[in-house]
Design a protein around this motif. Sequence first.
Motif, PDB file in Angstrom:
ATOM      1  N   THR A  97       0.834  -1.215   0.000  1.00  0.00           N
ATOM      2  CA  THR A  97       0.000   0.000   0.000  1.00  0.00           C
ATOM      3  C   THR A  97       0.859   1.252   0.000  1.00  0.00           C
ATOM      4  O   THR A  97       0.570   2.226  -0.710  1.00  0.00           O
ATOM      5  CB  THR A  97      -0.927  -0.013   1.219  1.00  0.00           C
ATOM      6  OG1 THR A  97      -1.715  -1.212   1.215  1.00  0.00           O
ATOM      7  CG2 THR A  97      -1.851   1.190   1.196  1.00  0.00           C
ATOM      8  N   LEU A  98       1.917   1.249   0.784  1.00  0.00           N
ATOM      9  CA  LEU A  98       2.802   2.416   0.837  1.00  0.00           C
ATOM     10  C   LEU A  98       3.467   2.658  -0.511  1.00  0.00           C
ATOM     11  O   LEU A  98       3.563   3.810  -0.976  1.00  0.00           O
ATOM     12  CB  LEU A  98       3.846   2.214   1.925  1.00  0.00           C
ATOM     13  CG  LEU A  98       4.875   3.344   2.113  1.00  0.00           C
ATOM     14  CD1 LEU A  98       4.165   4.631   2.489  1.00  0.00           C
ATOM     15  CD2 LEU A  98       5.893   2.963   3.171  1.00  0.00           C
ATOM     16  N   ILE A  99       3.923   1.575  -1.164  1.00  0.00           N
ATOM     17  CA  ILE A  99       4.576   1.726  -2.467  1.00  0.00           C
ATOM     18  C   ILE A  99       3.585   2.276  -3.500  1.00  0.00           C
ATOM     19  O   ILE A  99       3.908   3.198  -4.269  1.00  0.00           O
ATOM     20  CB  ILE A  99       5.162   0.383  -2.932  1.00  0.00           C
ATOM     21  CG1 ILE A  99       6.333  -0.021  -2.012  1.00  0.00           C
ATOM     22  CG2 ILE A  99       5.624   0.458  -4.384  1.00  0.00           C
ATOM     23  CD1 ILE A  99       6.874  -1.407  -2.290  1.00  0.00           C
ATOM     24  N   ILE A 100       2.357   1.741  -3.503  1.00  0.00           N
ATOM     25  CA  ILE A 100       1.345   2.219  -4.451  1.00  0.00           C
ATOM     26  C   ILE A 100       1.033   3.687  -4.191  1.00  0.00           C
ATOM     27  O   ILE A 100       0.898   4.497  -5.126  1.00  0.00           O
ATOM     28  CB  ILE A 100       0.076   1.360  -4.357  1.00  0.00           C
ATOM     29  CG1 ILE A 100       0.368  -0.059  -4.873  1.00  0.00           C
ATOM     30  CG2 ILE A 100      -1.062   1.975  -5.155  1.00  0.00           C
ATOM     31  CD1 ILE A 100      -0.787  -1.024  -4.692  1.00  0.00           C
ATOM     32  N   PHE A 101       0.922   4.061  -2.912  1.00  0.00           N
ATOM     33  CA  PHE A 101       0.603   5.454  -2.588  1.00  0.00           C
ATOM     34  C   PHE A 101       1.721   6.389  -3.052  1.00  0.00           C
ATOM     35  O   PHE A 101       1.466   7.474  -3.585  1.00  0.00           O
ATOM     36  CB  PHE A 101       0.388   5.581  -1.076  1.00  0.00           C
ATOM     37  CG  PHE A 101       0.019   6.962  -0.637  1.00  0.00           C
ATOM     38  CD1 PHE A 101      -1.294   7.393  -0.706  1.00  0.00           C
ATOM     39  CD2 PHE A 101       0.976   7.832  -0.159  1.00  0.00           C
ATOM     40  CE1 PHE A 101      -1.638   8.677  -0.310  1.00  0.00           C
ATOM     41  CE2 PHE A 101       0.646   9.117   0.251  1.00  0.00           C
ATOM     42  CZ  PHE A 101      -0.672   9.534   0.176  1.00  0.00           C
TER      43      PHE A 101
END
Length: 258
Positions: A97-101
């Motif tokens: 999720t952090l990478i996508i954000f």
Amino acid sequence: MQEPPESPSLYCTPERHLRAATPSPLARVYTPSISSRHTMIMTPTPTQTPEYLRESFPKTSDRLLLRNHRRTDPAIWCCAIVCLVFSILVILFGITTLIIFLVVKPKNPVFDTNHASLNVIYFDSPGNINGDFTFIANFTNPNRKLDVKYEYAAVELYFDNSMIANQSIKPFSQRQRETGVVKIHFVSSLVSLPLNHAMELQRQVTSNKVMYSVVGRFRVRVSFGLLHFSYWLHSRCELQMSSPPSGVLMARSCMTKR
């Protein structure tokens, strides 16, 4: 002729006043204290080795050995493995999720307007009004990598925190960096207003400065490949209109937030 005085004898008894000052040779003999005598008398206890425990307490030592070598219940191992797998999945999901954000940098869709018209306002009685108001809504998807779908959209028209009309919008989608225009027609028929609000609206119509508020509530679904997530958006536009029948938009202030 006088005889010389005799030299003192080595075995003579000292005088009384010297007897107390001269310590007795026996006083110099070391006399152990009570605690020292007890220490000297005590015998060392044997070291409590496993052999000693087994000889003294055979049954107790066997029980201790059995408890130390008891095997772990398989159910505990299963619970530990499940917790470990769950923790790893949560960590991986958080990292993904952090990478996508960070890569996508999602932005909220924008609700705005640059055109509106106030066609009719008249009063049947001091507290009941009728009106016709047209609002051109601009929906903008500012994201470069995300598609947006409005699953639910409802827009309401307010005067001084009193709702005078509402309208729903059919679901629609927007691709990346796309802007859409939706015409919303508000019709108010015999809408009851508090007396002080109705008097204020009459005063604003007379002064050619009518203040309306348009409030939108939207449920938005964002798509990125196979990933989808939905959230609610709340928009509000403060409008300053000229008086009908040819009322036009004079000023506006719009804001959209989650």
